[in-house]
Design a protein around this motif. Structure first.
Motif, PDB file in Angstrom:
ATOM      1  N   UNK A 127       0.657  -1.231  -0.004  1.00 33.18           N
ATOM      2  CA  UNK A 127      -0.072  -0.005  -0.027  1.00 33.18           C
ATOM      3  C   UNK A 127       0.811   1.175   0.024  1.00 33.18           C
ATOM      4  N   UNK A 128       2.170   1.190   0.591  1.00 27.84           N
ATOM      5  CA  UNK A 128       2.943   2.464   0.342  1.00 27.84           C
ATOM      6  C   UNK A 128       3.210   2.834  -0.908  1.00 27.84           C
ATOM      7  N   UNK A 129       3.365   1.726  -1.908  1.00 24.64           N
ATOM      8  CA  UNK A 129       3.957   2.287  -3.198  1.00 24.64           C
ATOM      9  C   UNK A 129       2.625   2.811  -3.954  1.00 24.64           C
ATOM     10  N   UNK A 130       2.820   3.500  -5.090  1.00 20.60           N
ATOM     11  CA  UNK A 130       2.032   3.864  -6.086  1.00 20.60           C
ATOM     12  C   UNK A 130       1.485   2.818  -6.774  1.00 20.60           C
ATOM     13  N   UNK A 131      -0.043   2.377  -6.728  1.00 21.32           N
ATOM     14  CA  UNK A 131      -0.781   1.584  -7.458  1.00 21.32           C
ATOM     15  C   UNK A 131      -1.332   2.049  -8.720  1.00 21.32           C
ATOM     16  N   UNK A 132      -1.215   3.288  -9.052  1.00 19.20           N
ATOM     17  CA  UNK A 132      -1.933   4.112 -10.176  1.00 19.20           C
ATOM     18  C   UNK A 132      -0.826   4.467 -10.998  1.00 19.20           C
ATOM     19  N   UNK A 133      -0.862   4.402 -12.330  1.00 16.58           N
ATOM     20  CA  UNK A 133       0.111   5.165 -13.213  1.00 16.58           C
ATOM     21  C   UNK A 133      -0.554   6.403 -13.696  1.00 16.58           C
ATOM     22  N   UNK A 134      -0.331   7.494 -12.877  1.00 19.77           N
ATOM     23  CA  UNK A 134      -1.081   8.750 -12.824  1.00 19.77           C
ATOM     24  C   UNK A 134      -0.044  10.169 -13.260  1.00 19.77           C
ATOM     25  N   UNK A 135       1.287   9.783 -13.312  1.00 21.85           N
ATOM     26  CA  UNK A 135       1.951  10.968 -13.486  1.00 21.85           C
ATOM     27  C   UNK A 135       1.691  11.848 -14.869  1.00 21.85           C
ATOM     28  N   UNK A 136       1.739  13.013 -14.907  1.00 21.89           N
ATOM     29  CA  UNK A 136       1.587  13.763 -15.924  1.00 21.89           C
ATOM     30  C   UNK A 136       2.261  15.024 -15.692  1.00 21.89           C
ATOM     31  N   UNK A 137       1.665  16.170 -16.365  1.00 19.94           N
ATOM     32  CA  UNK A 137       2.588  17.337 -16.466  1.00 19.94           C
ATOM     33  C   UNK A 137       1.964  18.587 -15.966  1.00 19.94           C
ATOM     34  N   UNK A 138       0.818  18.308 -15.439  1.00 16.67           N
ATOM     35  CA  UNK A 138      -0.006  19.656 -15.022  1.00 16.67           C
ATOM     36  C   UNK A 138       0.046  19.992 -13.596  1.00 16.67           C
ATOM     37  N   UNK A 139      -0.618  21.063 -13.186  1.00 20.59           N
ATOM     38  CA  UNK A 139      -0.656  21.374 -11.599  1.00 20.59           C
ATOM     39  C   UNK A 139      -1.182  20.431 -10.914  1.00 20.59           C
ATOM     40  N   UNK A 140      -2.359  19.643 -11.064  1.00 18.52           N
ATOM     41  CA  UNK A 140      -2.816  18.705 -10.522  1.00 18.52           C
ATOM     42  C   UNK A 140      -1.815  17.603 -10.120  1.00 18.52           C
TER      43      UNK A 140
END
Length: 195
Positions: A127-140
């Motif tokens: 659970x301490x690792x990211x389980x979603x591929x989410x990285x992008x380039x925006x402010x969010x």
């Protein structure tokens, strides 16, 4: 410039202008819908597949989502959020409706139940690792990266997978109150970061 190069250039040009492309869809521009599909089709498929847990069903839902995006693009309101967020909510809504229609009860044999329990234990251990591929380039994305992975995963489980707080607590093997507090604080942190 070849046709493929021109299409790729067009996709790159409109990468951050989903709202304008939705307005073009509302005006009958099929090329705008194709560009939106090229921009987000694969990512939407990943989101929907995480919700329904079946690739073939997810592909059907994505087809329906793009039909809805085309037919309902006139309802998009840039004042209420980004075009990309609106598209994801259309797909997520269809996926969640599918899950609700299917019901939550699944009959499993003992071997399958043991395998599910082992997967749940593994999920809790990572659970301490990211389980979603989410990285992008925006402010969010910048603001999300500032959150601890477990808290970020709670947000994604709630707003991408559509899990209830109780389901997240069970999945991560954390107390319900802790999960609720993490989500509330994380949303507050995101609001502050984005303002």
């Amino acid at each position: 410039m070849s046709g493929l190069d021109a299409r790729n250039a067009r996709v790159t040009d409109h990468h951050h202008d989903h709202g304008r492309l939705l307005v073009a869809c509302a005006e009958g521009d099929q090329g705008a819908l194709q560009t939106l599909y090229q921009l987000e089709g694969a990512c939407l498929l990943g989101v929907v597949q995480r919700i329904v847990h079946d690739r073939a069903v997810a592909e059907d839902i994505i087809h329906d989502a793009f039909v809805n995006i085309w037919t309902r693009s006139h309802t998009f309101d840039a004042g209420r959020g980004s075009g990309r967020t609106w598209m994801f909510s259309v797909a997520r809504h269809l996926a969640l409706n599918h899950v609700r229609r299917q019901g939550r009860e699944v009959t499993v044999n003992d071997d399958h139940a043991e395998r599910l329990e082992a997967e749940r234990s593994l999920d809790a251990g990572t659970a301490m690792e990211d389980t979603f591929d989410w990285q992008g380039r925006g402010d969010l994305d910048r603001c999300l990266s500032a959150l601890e992975p477990e808290r970020r995963n709670c947000l994604f489980h709630a707003y991408v997978d559509g899990y209830s707080h109780s389901e997240i607590a069970e999945r991560l093997d954390r107390p319900l109150g802790t999960v609720k507090a993490w989500i509330k604080r994380s949303l507050h942190t995101l609001r502050e970061c984005l303002s």
